[in-house]
Scaffold this active site. Structure first.
Site, PDB file in Angstrom:
ATOM      1  N   GLN C 126     -80.230  73.285 -75.827  1.00  0.00           N
ATOM      2  CA  GLN C 126     -79.021  73.167 -75.031  1.00  0.00           C
ATOM      3  C   GLN C 126     -78.198  74.517 -75.126  1.00  0.00           C
ATOM      4  O   GLN C 126     -77.849  74.895 -76.505  1.00  0.00           O
ATOM      5  CB  GLN C 126     -78.334  72.026 -75.821  1.00  0.00           C
ATOM      6  CG  GLN C 126     -76.960  71.644 -75.132  1.00  0.00           C
ATOM      7  CD  GLN C 126     -76.456  70.466 -75.716  1.00  0.00           C
ATOM      8  OE1 GLN C 126     -76.509  70.416 -77.212  1.00  0.00           O
ATOM      9  NE2 GLN C 126     -75.472  69.668 -74.996  1.00  0.00           N
ATOM     10  N   GLY C 127     -77.732  74.923 -74.389  1.00  0.00           N
ATOM     11  CA  GLY C 127     -76.844  76.095 -74.047  1.00  0.00           C
ATOM     12  C   GLY C 127     -75.391  75.671 -73.553  1.00  0.00           C
ATOM     13  O   GLY C 127     -74.904  76.033 -72.558  1.00  0.00           O
ATOM     14  N   TYR C 128     -74.643  74.964 -74.578  1.00  0.00           N
ATOM     15  CA  TYR C 128     -73.450  74.570 -73.987  1.00  0.00           C
ATOM     16  C   TYR C 128     -72.414  75.377 -74.997  1.00  0.00           C
ATOM     17  O   TYR C 128     -71.402  76.074 -74.503  1.00  0.00           O
ATOM     18  CB  TYR C 128     -73.177  73.117 -74.477  1.00  0.00           C
ATOM     19  CG  TYR C 128     -73.347  72.075 -73.126  1.00  0.00           C
ATOM     20  CD1 TYR C 128     -74.452  72.185 -72.435  1.00  0.00           C
ATOM     21  CD2 TYR C 128     -72.798  70.743 -73.145  1.00  0.00           C
ATOM     22  CE1 TYR C 128     -74.680  71.460 -71.446  1.00  0.00           C
ATOM     23  CE2 TYR C 128     -73.198  70.116 -72.240  1.00  0.00           C
ATOM     24  CZ  TYR C 128     -73.835  70.178 -71.262  1.00  0.00           C
ATOM     25  OH  TYR C 128     -74.355  69.423 -70.233  1.00  0.00           O
ATOM     26  N   SER C 129     -72.206  75.263 -76.336  1.00  0.00           N
ATOM     27  CA  SER C 129     -71.197  75.655 -77.108  1.00  0.00           C
ATOM     28  C   SER C 129     -71.265  77.214 -77.033  1.00  0.00           C
ATOM     29  O   SER C 129     -72.499  78.118 -77.099  1.00  0.00           O
ATOM     30  CB  SER C 129     -71.486  75.482 -78.603  1.00  0.00           C
ATOM     31  OG  SER C 129     -71.550  73.991 -78.787  1.00  0.00           O
ATOM     32  N   GLU C 244     -74.372  56.989 -71.041  1.00  0.00           N
ATOM     33  CA  GLU C 244     -74.470  55.810 -71.755  1.00  0.00           C
ATOM     34  C   GLU C 244     -75.309  56.274 -73.323  1.00  0.00           C
ATOM     35  O   GLU C 244     -76.600  56.381 -72.946  1.00  0.00           O
ATOM     36  CB  GLU C 244     -75.095  54.709 -71.039  1.00  0.00           C
ATOM     37  CG  GLU C 244     -75.106  53.471 -71.873  1.00  0.00           C
ATOM     38  CD  GLU C 244     -76.113  52.618 -71.258  1.00  0.00           C
ATOM     39  OE1 GLU C 244     -77.304  52.261 -71.327  1.00  0.00           O
ATOM     40  OE2 GLU C 244     -75.455  52.064 -69.918  1.00  0.00           O
ATOM     41  N   SER C 383     -65.866  66.153 -81.716  1.00  0.00           N
ATOM     42  CA  SER C 383     -65.372  66.044 -82.890  1.00  0.00           C
ATOM     43  C   SER C 383     -64.593  64.856 -83.268  1.00  0.00           C
ATOM     44  O   SER C 383     -63.989  64.202 -82.510  1.00  0.00           O
ATOM     45  CB  SER C 383     -64.463  67.349 -83.471  1.00  0.00           C
ATOM     46  OG  SER C 383     -63.104  67.079 -82.724  1.00  0.00           O
ATOM     47  N   GLU C 385     -61.617  64.530 -84.235  1.00  0.00           N
ATOM     48  CA  GLU C 385     -60.259  64.835 -83.490  1.00  0.00           C
ATOM     49  C   GLU C 385     -60.368  64.536 -82.192  1.00  0.00           C
ATOM     50  O   GLU C 385     -59.379  64.043 -81.549  1.00  0.00           O
ATOM     51  CB  GLU C 385     -59.953  66.169 -83.929  1.00  0.00           C
ATOM     52  CG  GLU C 385     -59.528  66.428 -85.464  1.00  0.00           C
ATOM     53  CD  GLU C 385     -60.657  66.554 -86.346  1.00  0.00           C
ATOM     54  OE1 GLU C 385     -61.638  66.748 -85.802  1.00  0.00           O
ATOM     55  OE2 GLU C 385     -60.535  66.164 -87.513  1.00  0.00           O
TER      56      GLU C 385
END
Lengths: 398, 364, 398, 364
Positions: C126-129, C244, C383, C385
């Protein structure tokens, strides 16, 4: 490092303790110990006993007729008062208005008001909070409009503790709407007998009637009742709020409550053994005791700093938060220790000649009420949230 | 799996909700809670007429419910409106014991709202422990004579009779004692209502069930009471939740509504999340009433523990987020908070039930 | 109200359990049970066993070759996998990219990629962050510039789990800087063998090497590797994130960990008695067990809603918060139960033929590492938060 | 009352601080903690030369300190820079026992950094309980033969000798055992360092102090160790505090520095307040080393409990507020957090010390 009090301080503590043992009326101590409400007469009686001894003004400098004690001696005195279950000295005159007058009042104001707040002539109350303001004190709306030699004051104050007994009120009022909200505030002294003042009691959730609303309608206040300069009241108010409070943490009071709780837990039984030996309850008590031990050292650190002339920074806010949380936790454990009997509301059991049966053990007729009443401590005097904002501002700086 | 109530239970809930919304103002409830008899007899009768009491008993006892989810539905609705009518203390608890003891006439009268009984089980020296019984029962010619003291018997005054736990040589048994046989010292309770210290001095009693079967009978009643209290607390939390949300949306400080302050937002999120956990605990307990043994005991203890823990959080956080106004008698919140806290003082507090949970874990 | 699974569901559970008992290799289960790291071969081996049975695509609709199971069956399957200590099915292809392709991909993309993510041909990551973005995902900077039939991609991705094994990466890239940050994002599929891609391992605090940085320098990506429309990638990314997730709470895994903890606590001794009978430790275990019981019901409530076609609201965020906190608490109690031996880092004790002495009991060689590793669970995947912000937004609405 | 250190102690703190700041890079410490011998012998010798070890012993034993506040000052400084040299394990703890047993040559060598010893007291079956001793000592002609197993003896490899607790007919006693008499299985520790499982199979030992006096001697050493660990944790917390404040001031998310988010501000305020409580606990414990009996035991237990509780809070909250970066080996914070957590696993965790606090409350 030296955690011990000096020999002189130890002797001073003995002196205070000895005097209290002889001079604190037993009926007052009993009421305080069992959290029963004090009458106005009770409070005035004790105040005059202290005044005669010269200790009522224990926090005042000698030049104004005070004891001239430093922070450590004041702390010791307050601790001993708490251990002896003496009625608290009402702060409104002696701890709040007094220092403001000493610093910002005229000589005439000092000479007139200071002696009278000691000798029982003037019962003072505080007119800071307003219904719409809450933690945002500077948004206050009670207005004072200059009209010749007088201000005409209109508005409403709230949470006025023991205002029902008061002769005088010191008020923050708005004298200008220019600039920031803080800039148009003035500090006024108002005689409660002035026409247009109405005091309405606020009943609190525990059923208590300590606080009040004070409604002001076209109240005429002579301009000489202004303290300091017009529109500079915020400075005086902040001085009052941040004025060194050596015992904001309430160490003495909490130690006293803890001792009382331990005694209770030793007498209550769970599964045939003292509640104090129930591991869950013992852990709850131990945790609050340890928090209190730590806070006591933190408090002494601040005190030593104050004695050396320093002024506490974020530590005051930390002590306010910790002190009130510990106090609340102690009231919580006390009601828990009572089990089912904490549900009974039986103030009549405190009456002389009461003939039983007791529901809660003697001295604990109002434990749940005390628990609910203490919810206020993290709300007033700068709520816990406000204190956290202050800590963050002072240390993280954002 | 199905997490919606049956149509019957939903209709019952709606009926109670509508009635209370229209005809049960909080001010009258608060006023009644500070005077005698501590509740509003006309309201109690009206609730009985609505079927509130009948819903707590099965058909063969003259009711139309009696399952865990019936109890949960009723008490959740009562909690929402802070009802302090003695439905649990004078009907559910004594009624289920009397039913088990075959006292069907008394049960019928209870269901009709025509008679009130109270269980006098807890003693002054015992912290929630129903087996810590010092009251003694001595066999007389045709019955029993009871001597001892019972503490905080809720809504005792005006009852038609009392179910009293007492010790004989065979252990703890339950006895039906007439109102004229006991002395009461009646007083107000902190959360609005009344209770009494009850003393017995050779009071005539009739054995209920078998001699020595008292502990099991009490535990059966305790499970029902714990479920009712937990559901009541859940109802209270929902009202507190709505009040607090509304306050966060409207109260302004420093020029903005306080619900914009992230520190409060995160605390509110925690409170909301915990209330959902409380709801799950109540569902689990309602279901557990149809189970038996350690599994039932554990689930019911877990619910009361959860309610005790979360109830305190909700009461304290909602007061703190409201600030000063929540401290006043005039504002509704404080009355809800008081009842929420005092629920932890009935039928065992969170520590008591945590210990019980652990104990039944070992047994399992 | 009915808290029970249907007869069909109960039988389905039996079937899954029985199959796992026969087909899950014992060496893999042992590694999972003792938190030992799995090799790529381990993971592929298990994946292919599941694929042969047809259960690898347990969350896919039948039309795409999935089982077509509803939310409840998927949940039961996941629970049983957890109880059996089966290696987790990697989500990047099957649970993340797969559903996006099914909904937004072309027929060609579906036909090409979906089978290959099942049969072991393509390992996806996955290349998100990105390093600067954190919780503020939309602020990503990796840029894709159209150049004829290709995009030229430059930038850096991070926290790429198991990227060291990957054949393909799905990336969020910036294709426009106009408008709000969310508006210029596209969703690209990139072959990891393309020149200009470099994978650099990130060592985590527990010493693990699961995550990576992926550096992209002038990486040429054919335009047909774009999923959906250019600049609409945020929509697909959100679909993926909010798609979901029936078992976000990890009930099965936590129940399994709790059982393991109870066994450990029954064997460890404190003051000569089993640690499980130490009142403080028993209370810690009971509290987390009760939280887990409650969460399990909350999870079933959401599941029943999903089975009936509803979509969960704030409950997903609540389950993410609760599930990760419970998981963390279990890792915390496990290290506590080990006492001093939690300090030893002895992965060699998991090796075949290890000859002692053990420091921590068998199966608990890495308990502190697991505790530290699990700190990530409240940081990633939105997160705690961020989840609280979402709950507040959805319920309080501010 | 006086809450500043003496000039001597302030100079010592400054000296250590300056040395570590200049010459003790974290990278080398982390690297050393994953290899053999788990620390940097040259650094250990340099610290000894600076007087770090001498400060832990009184003048009559060849040092220049040895009081509670000396120990607190030294270990707070070591904690700030995450020093993993075996000052506590190979010097403070064995040295104080050897001194009490009159082994003045050994103590001199320890102070000079020329010899290292380790206490091997805790056994595999015991959770922190130093009195749970199964190792046996049998009298031989001229000494004792010890058989048993000891667990997680830190920095055992390369020691000149071991102090071993073993049971005789008179209870627990301490013995000095030569390095050649024991088998070690050496391994890395999670927080960066080394330890070993130690086995004794008829190992020759020399009695230290009186036979049967072992428990009292161990408790004396434990009190010193707990103080040292608590001060080390306080030092770590201060560095974590600075790192977290810096991160809150500079890391941006959603266009603003994260320290502007009120939810984080309030959590940071709580963490700051708790660190001050930890500081007070350490001061109290340092002072208590000059007290005796239940008062001393209670205060020292309270400190370790406080450190355990607050240490976990600080470790977990600082990681959470940092987010992903704190999870990486490359970033310093994680190494501080790991040591902070593992301190709770040495010499009794928070539950152990809470129980100890309660026990000594009853005795008092």
């Amino acid at each position: 490092m030296d955690l011990n009090f000096t020999q002189e301080e130890v002797e001073f503590r003995e002196e205070v303790r000895g005097w209290l043992a002889e001079n604190l009326p037993a009926d007052l101590a009993r009421k305080v110990r069992s959290d029963a409400p004090l009458t106005k007469d009770d409070m005035v009686r004790w105040q005059l006993i202290l005044h005669e001894k010269g200790w009522l003004t224990y926090s005042w400098p000698a030049e104004f007729g005070g004891t001239g004690w430093g922070p450590v001696k004041q702390f010791i005195f307050e601790e001993e008062m708490a251990y002896a279950c003496a009625p608290r000295i009402l702060p409104f005159g002696l701890k709040m208005l007094g220092p403001v007058l000493m610093k910002f009042g005229t000589k005439e104001q000092q000479d007139y008001y200071l002696p009278r707040m000691c000798d029982g002539t003037h019962w003072w109350c505080q007119g800071y909070s307003e219904p719409g303001a809450g933690s945002d004190l500077a948004s206050l709306k009670t207005a004072a409009v200059r009209d010749g030699d007088h201000y005409i004051v209109n508005g409403q104050k709230t949470w006025t503790t023991l205002g029902q007994h008061a002769d005088w009120i010191f008020c923050l009022v708005r004298t200008s709407t220019d600039g920031k909200p803080q800039e148009g505030i003035s500090f006024l002294l108002i005689d409660m007998k002035t026409p247009g003042i109405e005091v309405r009691p606020i009943q609190t959730i525990d059923g208590g009637r300590e606080v009040n609303e004070v409604w002001l309608t076209d109240v005429k206040v002579p301009v000489e009742n202004l303290v300091g300069e017009e529109n500079k009241g915020w400075t005086y108010a902040k001085y009052l709020l941040t004025h060194e409070r050596t015992n904001i943490a309430g160490v003495g009071k909490s130690n006293q409550e803890l001792a009382r709780l331990k005694e209770l837990a030793a007498n209550q039984k769970r599964n045939g053994k003292p509640l104090a030996e129930d591991p869950f309850f013992a852990a709850r008590m131990a945790k609050v005791e340890i928090a209190l031990m730590n806070m006591e050292i933190t408090n002494l650190r601040v005190l030593a700093q104050a004695e050396a002339g320093g002024s506490p920074g974020a530590e005051s806010s930390m002590l306010k938060i910790l002190g009130t949380e510990i106090e609340q936790e102690l009231t919580d454990l006390t009601r828990r220790a009572l089990g089912r009997s904490a549900q009974a509301l039986t103030p009549e059991a405190d009456d002389q000649g009461f003939n039983g049966p007791y529901v809660a053990p003697e001295g604990f007729q109002n434990a749940s009420g005390v628990y609910f009443n203490h919810r206020k401590t993290t709300i007033y005097g700068g709520s816990t949230e406000i204190q956290k904002n202050i800590i963050n501002k002072m240390i993280v700086g954002l | 799996m199905e997490f919606t109530h049956t149509d019957t239970r939903r209709m019952l809930a709606d009926t109670i909700d509508r009635y209370l919304r229209d005809k049960y103002p909080l001010a009258a409830r608060v006023e009644a809670g500070t005077t005698e008899p501590g509740f509003q007899p006309a309201q109690y009768e009206a609730l009985a007429e609505l079927g509130v009491i009948a819903a707590l008993f099965p058909e063969d006892q003259g009711g139309f419910g009696g399952e865990g989810f019936d109890i949960a539905v009723v008490f959740e609705e009562l909690g929402k409106r802070l009802v302090n009518e003695p439905v649990m203390d004078n009907a559910l608890v004594p009624g289920s014991i009397l039913a088990a003891a075959g006292q069907s006439d008394a049960v019928e009268n209870i269901i009709a709202g025509a008679a009130r009984y109270a269980l006098a089980a807890e003693e002054p020296q015992a912290l929630y422990d129903l087996t810590d019984v010092e009251t003694r029962a001595e066999a007389t010619g045709d019955g029993w004579a009871l001597t001892g003291a019972k503490s905080v018997v809720k809504y005792a005054s005006g009852c038609d009779g009392f179910i009293v736990s007492a010790r004989t040589d065979k252990g703890v048994s339950l006895f039906l004692v007439g109102a004229d046989q006991v002395s009461l010292r009646d007083y107000v309770t902190v959360d609005g209502g009344r209770a009494a210290e009850l003393t017995l001095d050779g009071a005539a009693g009739q054995l209920l069930g078998d001699e020595g079967a008292g502990e099991a009978m009490l535990q059966e009643a305790a499970d029902r009471a714990v479920l009712a209290l937990s559901a009541e607390a859940l109802g209270i939390m929902q009202t507190v939740r709505e009040m607090t949300i509304e306050y966060l949306r409207t109260r302004k400080q420093f020029g903005v509504v306080i619900g914009k302050f992230q520190a409060l937002q995160h605390r509110m999120a925690e409170m909301l999340l915990e209330i959902e956990q409380a709801r799950s605990a109540v569902i689990n307990a309602a279901n557990a009433l149809s189970l038996s043994g350690a599994e039932r005991a554990r689930i019911i203890a877990a619910a009361k523990y959860s309610i005790g823990r979360i109830g305190r959080l909700v009461a304290e956080e909602s007061i703190q987020m409201h600030g000063g106004i929540a401290m006043t008698w005039e504002y509704d919140l404080g009355h809800f908070a008081k009842r929420l806290i005092l629920i932890d003082h009935e039928w065992g507090d969170q520590d008591f039930h945590l210990a019980r949970f652990i104990e039944h874990g070992h047994a399992a």
